[in-house]
Design an enzyme around this catalytic site. Structure first.
Site, short mmCIF file in Angstrom:
data_model
loop_
_atom_site.label_atom_id
_atom_site.label_comp_id
_atom_site.label_asym_id
_atom_site.label_seq_id
_atom_site.Cartn_x
_atom_site.Cartn_y
_atom_site.Cartn_z
N ASP A 13 -29.46 -40.43 -49.68
CA ASP A 13 -28.32 -41.27 -49.32
C ASP A 13 -28.80 -42.63 -48.78
O ASP A 13 -28.29 -43.13 -47.78
CB ASP A 13 -27.43 -40.57 -48.29
CG ASP A 13 -26.05 -41.23 -48.16
OD1 ASP A 13 -25.64 -41.92 -49.13
OD2 ASP A 13 -25.39 -41.06 -47.14
N VAL A 72 -20.37 -42.32 -33.22
CA VAL A 72 -21.64 -42.74 -32.64
C VAL A 72 -21.35 -43.65 -31.46
O VAL A 72 -20.52 -44.56 -31.54
CB VAL A 72 -22.50 -43.51 -33.68
CG1 VAL A 72 -23.81 -43.96 -33.04
CG2 VAL A 72 -22.78 -42.63 -34.89
N GLY A 125 -17.84 -41.75 -38.68
CA GLY A 125 -18.00 -41.28 -40.05
C GLY A 125 -17.42 -39.89 -40.19
O GLY A 125 -16.75 -39.37 -39.28
N GLY A 165 -19.44 -46.68 -33.99
CA GLY A 165 -18.95 -46.44 -35.34
C GLY A 165 -18.47 -45.02 -35.49
O GLY A 165 -18.54 -44.19 -34.56
#
Length: 832
Positions: free
Chosen positions: A640, A529, A524, A522
């Site tokens: 979060d 990652v 962000g 993934g």
């Protein structure tokens, strides 16, 4: 002559009748998909005649069910029911096998009342009733159990037969558990279930609704530690299996001619029954729950129950005293015991307790390869470790079981008890004052040495700073400190102050295939990652900081600071970091099942997440937050919490991740203020998003949103409904106040849900998202409410309840419009 012809004709008819019956008897245990079916009044019988399958009505009932029962005894005893929740009202039912290998039960209209499923397409399927009591669907000539298309043993009712498995398959998610009949006249799901919990070391647990009422204790290699009478003998043998694929318990009868079964009856009693031919009746051979001390956690934390001391069953373990002595003396034991002397990690010891049932291990850590001394050392090093014990008691003992929570549900046993070593203060071990004084002197020397080393370190850092400024004045840039190279996950060198293993860049690059796109999990705002495999075979997840991300650098430092010392089964474990040149990476344990949002918001994946698993995840997240807010060394606010930041391991255990935005609180702090509001739209509490005020109640609000999302399968942000323009919180509030909260349930879990658990989850979720932070419960109360049956306070209106305009204006505005995607994490909110 005419008479002879008549005689010959009769003989031919007789032969035809015999052949016809012979053909039926050969196929008496099977049902094929071409032209066979079972109507009410008909049945099939296993080859040895032990079990029969057909239609039946319970005593005092006219409802009709398809079931399996013992067929060779005078008291037909039902052991399995197909249509438990959908009884037939008349005698028109028909059981068929389709060409796809699916069993279907049809009513008088030809509508499907119940059906099985199939693991794969079938070519020539047949259904067969085995002498074990297992109804199987298989390919016609394939007798390999691994290839069965479906089997009733995978879907037990209230009875565990010889050869059945009780447990979970981690690969398929199949959960084989028992559930009682509602009553002797009603085989539908009753209040009691007996199933495996798989949070820590797996344990089988008996529940009344969602409340635990009994557990037999962890398996110790020979038996369950808290059920000494349930042991292998001349009648049967036990098997317990725990591996990466599955966990289960089963038993086998040594003599196949004996009729015996284990039953969870409608009163919640878990017992073994044996057929006695002389009396032509079933007799209770053994009750697993023996006495009052088998009531779960009767004596609460650090209390021990002894059935021989009735009526004062409970006493505190050595080194502990009643939390409320007056209540304790009045047999009110629910508050448990507390330590007589506070712990002092460096000087603590362990007190041995023998002949006991081990405490609840569902939040424990275990390892099969360690010995007892290694187990002790590991527990000694971790100040939060409360006890240790051998995992397997055979051959002198092996394996390691560690507890990191308060110890509950301990009882003293007269036979087959086990040993456990419980952490206590040094004074409770009977150490003499001289020894304590020596220990204190040793600690004082350590303190002085530490001060000296700290002073030297400050001096070195000061010189380094002078050197740095001098180099900068010369127009040269100093290089970053390179981490010490390491070759495996068992890194021994640690960065001073962080207590984290350091990996070198080459090791991580090799593990991730040089950060290949095939290993990318993934991406962000912080970077990417990757999945990796170290040389020792350990799987890891690598968060690689983007060189262009100033936000990521701050998050990197923050995450290392906050998560390095956290240890809890519901938090993702940080294995180490890499700081080399311009590279900055965090190395985590690998979570094979990705994140929670991958399951609950995806239509195809959500089917695999049934209600028991969702409820398990909700409780796991709650326990993880409770640890952060209350039980960790420093109180931490995550800031979060969202579905994307809850990862799932191979057992579908939830683990909270991504502490880049976390903040720590002092013991007496309750709230803080920030100009930089961080978090994700849809999960932020009103007082935080609008005024920048955050506290533990901010995380509680996020948790409430998450609970409602798990139940509904819908995102709070972006939720749409044809009747209104409310978000998910507003929709849930509307349904709750209208008395229709069950309408919120996601369709994939309607068939598997426990209504009382779902209603309680929705209720708790709405309590967590109330507008005012003062009205919201803290996480200790949330965990208590989720696990109890007591009444709950009425929730008030949730935050952000007002209806919104789904068409966002493109003009600038100074107000925060909380309508961005749940997937978008923001680091700062400012007026435009």
């Amino acid at each position: 002559m005419e008479g002879f012809a008549i005689l010959l004709l009769l003989l031919l008819l007789l032969c035809s009748f015999v052949i016809s019956n012979l053909t039926v008897s050969i196929a008496v245990d099977t049902l094929n998909a071409t032209n066979q079916s079972i109507r009410d009044g008909e049945m099939i019988v296993s080859l040895g005649g032990r079990f029969e399958l057909g239609f039946f009505s319970p005593p005092s009932s006219t409802n009709r069910f398809v079931g399996i029962w013992y067929g060779n005894i005078s008291v037909p005893t039902v052991v399995w029911v197909a249509n438990r929740e959908a009884p037939l009202q008349d005698l028109s039912g028909v059981l068929k096998l389709t060409n796809q290998g699916i069993l279907v039960l049809l009513n008088h209209n030809g509508s499907t009342v119940w059906s099985s499923n199939s693991s794969r397409p079938a070519r020539r399927p047949v259904a067969q009733l085995l002498d074990s009591g297992n109804l199987i669907v298989k390919e016609e000539n394939d007798n390999n159990p691994e290839n069965f298309l479906w089997q009733s043993f995978d879907y037990p009712c209230d009875t565990l037969l010889s050869g059945m498995k009780l447990g979970r398959n981690f690969i398929t998610g199949l959960d084989r558990y028992l559930s009682s009949w509602k009553s002797l006249d009603d085989p539908s799901h009753g209040n009691f279930t007996y199933r495996y919990d798989i949070g820590g070391f797996p344990e089988s647990v008996l529940r009344d609704g969602s409340v635990v009422i009994f557990r037999p204790g962890p398996w110790n290699g020979l038996r369950f530690s808290g059920a000494p009478g349930l042991k292998q003998n001349h009648l049967f043998t036990f098997e317990f299996v725990l591996n990466e694929k599955e966990v289960y318990f089963s038993y086998k009868l040594r003599n196949s001619s004996i009729l015996s079964m284990m039953v969870l009856n409608s009163e919640g009693s878990w017992q073994r029954m044996k057929w006695i031919e002389e009396t032509r009746s079933w007799e209770v051979y053994f009750r697993v729950q023996m006495d009052n001390c088998d009531n779960y956690a009767l004596c609460s934390s650090y209390g021990s129950c002894n059935a021989n001391k009735a009526p004062q069953y409970c006493s505190c373990l050595k080194g502990f005293v009643p939390k409320f002595p007056e209540k304790w003396n009045n047999k009110l034991w629910s508050n448990g015991c507390v330590r007589k002397t506070p712990l002092n990690c460096s000087s603590d010891g362990f007190l041995k307790h023998s002949g006991v049932k081990l405490p609840d291990s569902r939040q424990s850590w275990f390892n099969y390869s360690m010995n007892l001394e290694e187990c002790k050392n590991l527990c000694k090093k971790d100040c939060s470790c409360t006890a240790y014990a051998n995992l397997d008691i055979r051959n002198g003992g092996s394996g390691c079981l560690l507890w990191f929570v308060d110890l509950v549900d301990i009882r003293e046993l007269t036979e087959n008890g086990q040993e456990i070593y419980i952490r206590v203060a040094a004074s409770e071990l009977g150490m003499k004052p001289v020894i304590l004084k020596l220990q204190q002197g040793k600690n004082e020397r350590r303190r002085i040495a530490f001060i000296c080393m700290f002073s030297i370190a400050v001096l070195i850092l000061g010189l380094a700073l002078v050197f740095y400024l001098w180099r900068m004045s010369c127009g040269k840039k100093p290089g970053l400190l390179t981490a010490v190279p390491e070759s495996s996950s068992n890194v021994k060198n640690q960065k001073e102050g962080l207590e984290l293993p350091l990996f070198d860049f080459a090791t991580i690059a090799c593990a991730t295939g040089n950060f290949s796109t095939a290993n990318k999990l993934g991406e962000g705002g912080f970077g990417s990652v990757y999945k990796g495999i170290l040389k020792d075979g350990q799987e890891i997840a690598v968060k690689r900081l983007s060189r262009s991300s100033s936000q990521g650098l701050h998050e990197f430092k923050n995450e290392v600071l906050h998560i390095a010392k956290l240890k809890h089964r519901n938090l993702v474990k940080l294995l180490g970091c890499c700081i080399q040149g311009d590279e900055k990476m965090l190395i985590y344990e690998f979570m094979s099942n990705k994140s929670l949002d991958f399951f609950i918001f995806d239509q195809s994946q959500s089917i695999s997440l049934d209600w028991p698993m969702r409820y398990h995840i909700i409780n796991g997240i709650a326990r993880g937050l409770l640890y952060l807010h209350q039980d960790s060394r420093q109180r931490i606010i995550h800031r979060d919490l969202k579905a994307g930041n809850v990862l799932l391991d191979h057992e579908m255990n939830p683990k909270i991740s991504d502490f880049g935005m976390a903040r720590s609180f002092e013991e007496k702090e309750t709230t803080a203020n920030t100009k930089n509001v961080v978090g994700t739209y849809g999960y932020m509490a009103p007082e935080y998003a609008i005024d920048g005020l955050y506290s533990i109640k901010s995380d509680v609000f996020s948790f409430g949103v998450l609970v409602l999302e798990i139940v509904s399968g819908k995102r709070n942000r972006g939720f749409c409904h044809p009747d209104h323009q409310l978000n998910l919180l507003g929709h849930a509030w509307r349904l709750f106040t209208a008395g229709e909260p069950m309408e919120l349930i996601s369709s994939p879990i309607r068939e598997t849900c426990n209504p009382s658990e779902v209603l309680r989850s929705i209720h708790v979720g709405l309590l967590c998202v109330q507008q005012s932070s003062e009205d919201r419960p803290n996480m200790s109360n949330v965990v208590l409410m989720l696990g109890s049956h007591g009444p709950l306070p009425q929730p008030k209106q949730p935050g952000f309840f007002t209806e919104r305009d789904l068409v966002e204006s493109s003009s600038s505005s100074t107000s925060h419009k909380l309508l961005s995607s749940n997937d978008c994490t923001i680091s700062q909110l400012e007026a435009r």
